[in-house]
Design a protein around this motif. Structure first.
Motif, PDB file in Angstrom:
ATOM      1  N   ALA A 295       0.746   6.949   8.392  1.00  0.00           N
ATOM      2  CA  ALA A 295       1.415   8.244   8.195  1.00  0.00           C
ATOM      3  C   ALA A 295       2.932   8.120   8.186  1.00  0.00           C
ATOM      4  N   LEU A 296       3.442   7.148   7.435  1.00  0.00           N
ATOM      5  CA  LEU A 296       4.876   6.934   7.310  1.00  0.00           C
ATOM      6  C   LEU A 296       5.340   7.250   5.897  1.00  0.00           C
ATOM      7  N   ALA A 297       6.640   7.479   5.755  1.00  0.00           N
ATOM      8  CA  ALA A 297       7.201   7.699   4.424  1.00  0.00           C
ATOM      9  C   ALA A 297       7.338   6.375   3.672  1.00  0.00           C
ATOM     10  N   THR A 298       7.620   5.301   4.405  1.00  0.00           N
ATOM     11  CA  THR A 298       7.684   3.964   3.813  1.00  0.00           C
ATOM     12  C   THR A 298       6.555   3.129   4.392  1.00  0.00           C
ATOM     13  N   VAL A 299       5.630   2.762   3.543  1.00  0.00           N
ATOM     14  CA  VAL A 299       4.440   2.015   3.955  1.00  0.00           C
ATOM     15  C   VAL A 299       4.610   0.560   3.530  1.00  0.00           C
ATOM     16  N   THR A 300       4.573  -0.353   4.495  1.00  0.00           N
ATOM     17  CA  THR A 300       4.693  -1.782   4.214  1.00  0.00           C
ATOM     18  C   THR A 300       3.362  -2.458   4.450  1.00  0.00           C
ATOM     19  N   LEU A 301       2.822  -3.041   3.398  1.00  0.00           N
ATOM     20  CA  LEU A 301       1.581  -3.802   3.479  1.00  0.00           C
ATOM     21  C   LEU A 301       1.955  -5.276   3.395  1.00  0.00           C
ATOM     22  N   ALA A 302       1.771  -6.001   4.496  1.00  0.00           N
ATOM     23  CA  ALA A 302       2.231  -7.386   4.580  1.00  0.00           C
ATOM     24  C   ALA A 302       1.185  -8.364   4.069  1.00  0.00           C
ATOM     25  N   ASP A 303       1.653  -9.398   3.379  1.00  0.00           N
ATOM     26  CA  ASP A 303       0.811 -10.520   2.942  1.00  0.00           C
ATOM     27  C   ASP A 303      -0.432 -10.068   2.185  1.00  0.00           C
ATOM     28  N   VAL A 304      -0.229  -9.219   1.217  1.00  0.00           N
ATOM     29  CA  VAL A 304      -1.334  -8.744   0.385  1.00  0.00           C
ATOM     30  C   VAL A 304      -1.660  -9.800  -0.671  1.00  0.00           C
ATOM     31  N   ALA A 305      -2.933 -10.107  -0.847  1.00  0.00           N
ATOM     32  CA  ALA A 305      -3.331 -11.076  -1.873  1.00  0.00           C
ATOM     33  C   ALA A 305      -2.979 -10.548  -3.259  1.00  0.00           C
ATOM     34  N   ILE A 306      -2.374 -11.420  -4.101  1.00  0.00           N
ATOM     35  CA  ILE A 306      -1.986 -11.013  -5.456  1.00  0.00           C
ATOM     36  C   ILE A 306      -2.558 -11.952  -6.518  1.00  0.00           C
ATOM     37  N   GLY A 307      -3.417 -12.885  -6.114  1.00  0.00           N
ATOM     38  CA  GLY A 307      -4.058 -13.757  -7.075  1.00  0.00           C
ATOM     39  C   GLY A 307      -3.320 -15.068  -7.291  1.00  0.00           C
ATOM     40  N   PRO A 308      -3.868 -15.954  -8.132  1.00  0.00           N
ATOM     41  CA  PRO A 308      -3.252 -17.264  -8.389  1.00  0.00           C
ATOM     42  C   PRO A 308      -1.915 -17.122  -9.114  1.00  0.00           C
ATOM     43  N   PRO A 309      -0.957 -17.996  -8.812  1.00  0.00           N
ATOM     44  CA  PRO A 309       0.330 -17.959  -9.514  1.00  0.00           C
ATOM     45  C   PRO A 309       0.165 -18.267 -11.001  1.00  0.00           C
ATOM     46  N   ALA A 310       1.051 -17.706 -11.811  1.00  0.00           N
ATOM     47  CA  ALA A 310       1.093 -17.985 -13.252  1.00  0.00           C
ATOM     48  C   ALA A 310       2.463 -17.570 -13.759  1.00  0.00           C
ATOM     49  N   PRO A 311       3.013 -18.287 -14.738  1.00  0.00           N
ATOM     50  CA  PRO A 311       4.359 -17.956 -15.232  1.00  0.00           C
ATOM     51  C   PRO A 311       4.496 -16.526 -15.733  1.00  0.00           C
ATOM     52  N   ASP A 312       3.401 -15.959 -16.278  1.00  0.00           N
ATOM     53  CA  ASP A 312       3.470 -14.610 -16.834  1.00  0.00           C
ATOM     54  C   ASP A 312       2.691 -13.599 -15.984  1.00  0.00           C
ATOM     55  N   ARG A 313       2.395 -13.939 -14.737  1.00  0.00           N
ATOM     56  CA  ARG A 313       1.554 -13.041 -13.942  1.00  0.00           C
ATOM     57  C   ARG A 313       2.250 -11.708 -13.660  1.00  0.00           C
ATOM     58  N   MET A 314       1.641 -10.648 -14.134  1.00  0.00           N
ATOM     59  CA  MET A 314       2.062  -9.298 -13.808  1.00  0.00           C
ATOM     60  C   MET A 314       1.157  -8.787 -12.690  1.00  0.00           C
ATOM     61  N   VAL A 315       1.758  -8.375 -11.600  1.00  0.00           N
ATOM     62  CA  VAL A 315       0.985  -7.763 -10.515  1.00  0.00           C
ATOM     63  C   VAL A 315       1.015  -6.257 -10.714  1.00  0.00           C
ATOM     64  N   VAL A 316      -0.169  -5.675 -10.813  1.00  0.00           N
ATOM     65  CA  VAL A 316      -0.307  -4.235 -11.013  1.00  0.00           C
ATOM     66  C   VAL A 316      -0.836  -3.629  -9.723  1.00  0.00           C
ATOM     67  N   ALA A 317      -0.114  -2.659  -9.190  1.00  0.00           N
ATOM     68  CA  ALA A 317      -0.501  -1.994  -7.945  1.00  0.00           C
ATOM     69  C   ALA A 317      -0.867  -0.543  -8.244  1.00  0.00           C
ATOM     70  N   VAL A 318      -2.103  -0.183  -7.936  1.00  0.00           N
ATOM     71  CA  VAL A 318      -2.561   1.196  -8.080  1.00  0.00           C
ATOM     72  C   VAL A 318      -2.347   1.880  -6.741  1.00  0.00           C
TER      73      VAL A 318
END
Length: 214
Positions: A27-50
């Protein structure tokens, strides 16, 4: 590592991978989610957050960072009790990242579903749409090009069961007195009026956002 945008002269096919969903009830105005998995690295990897939020009062999403990179809003909902949006950022390195979501005020329930997008021909989405109502069915219409991927998310104040049409459900999470869900799919053929919709078995204030990339 420096990100490399795709070579427009070479034909590429976008690949979308669902990584996971993280819930927050701080219940905060700024929500910090630490160490969230984002998948394998790649030069063109776009991370999409819903981003799917829920509060008793109207809220908006002010900004999102992924691994310290300021994310771009593909689509966001208007100010209402279910602030939702789809944000994306080029984050080529690492397998985890801190995701920081800033709302206009304290937001009691937040779900963040993460996707990895690679092989795309265009970094910006080709088409986006959103819907908000108290009905059991919400829908968005996308002008989907050929060889495209679609990502969508929805949150509702009810606790009924989600059924998506047009996409495959990736997550369906109970969060306090509501539910949050995300869905995606890949397509070969174009559809200038693709309908993305969900039906919830119980009515309640709900919001939907959807975007397509090539």
């Amino acid at each position: 590592m420096i990100g490399v945008m795709p070579n427009p002269s070479a034909y590429r096919r976008a690949i979308v991978s669902y990584i996971g969903t993280t819930l927050d009830t701080s219940a905060l105005a700024t929500v910090t989610l630490a160490d969230v998995a984002i998948g394998p690295p790649a030069p063109d990897r776009m991370v999409v957050a819903v981003i799917l939020g829920r509060d008793a009062n109207a809220r908006t999403i002010s900004g999102v960072t992924i691994g310290g990179v300021s994310a771009t809003a593909a689509v966001t909902s208007p100010s209402q009790n279910n602030p939702t949006g789809i944000y994306y950022a080029l984050v080529p390195g690492g397998t985890t990242a801190d995701i920081v979501v800033t709302f206009s005020n304290n937001t009691s329930r937040v779900a963040v579903s993460v996707y990895s997008l690679t092989g795309y021909r265009n970094g910006a989405p080709a088409s986006v749409d959103q819907d908000y109502s108290g009905a059991t069915t919400l829908s968005a219409t996308l002008n989907r090009p050929r060889d495209a991927v679609v990502i969508a998310g929805s949150i509702t104040s009810s606790t009924g069961t989600y059924t998506w049409t047009g996409l495959t459900e990736d997550s369906d999470s109970a969060i306090s007195s509501g539910r949050a869900s995300a869905a995606s799919a890949s397509f070969s053929a174009a559809d200038p009026a693709m309908s993305v919709s969900f039906v919830n078995t119980s009515s309640g204030a709900a919001s939907l956002c959807a975007a397509t990339w090539t």
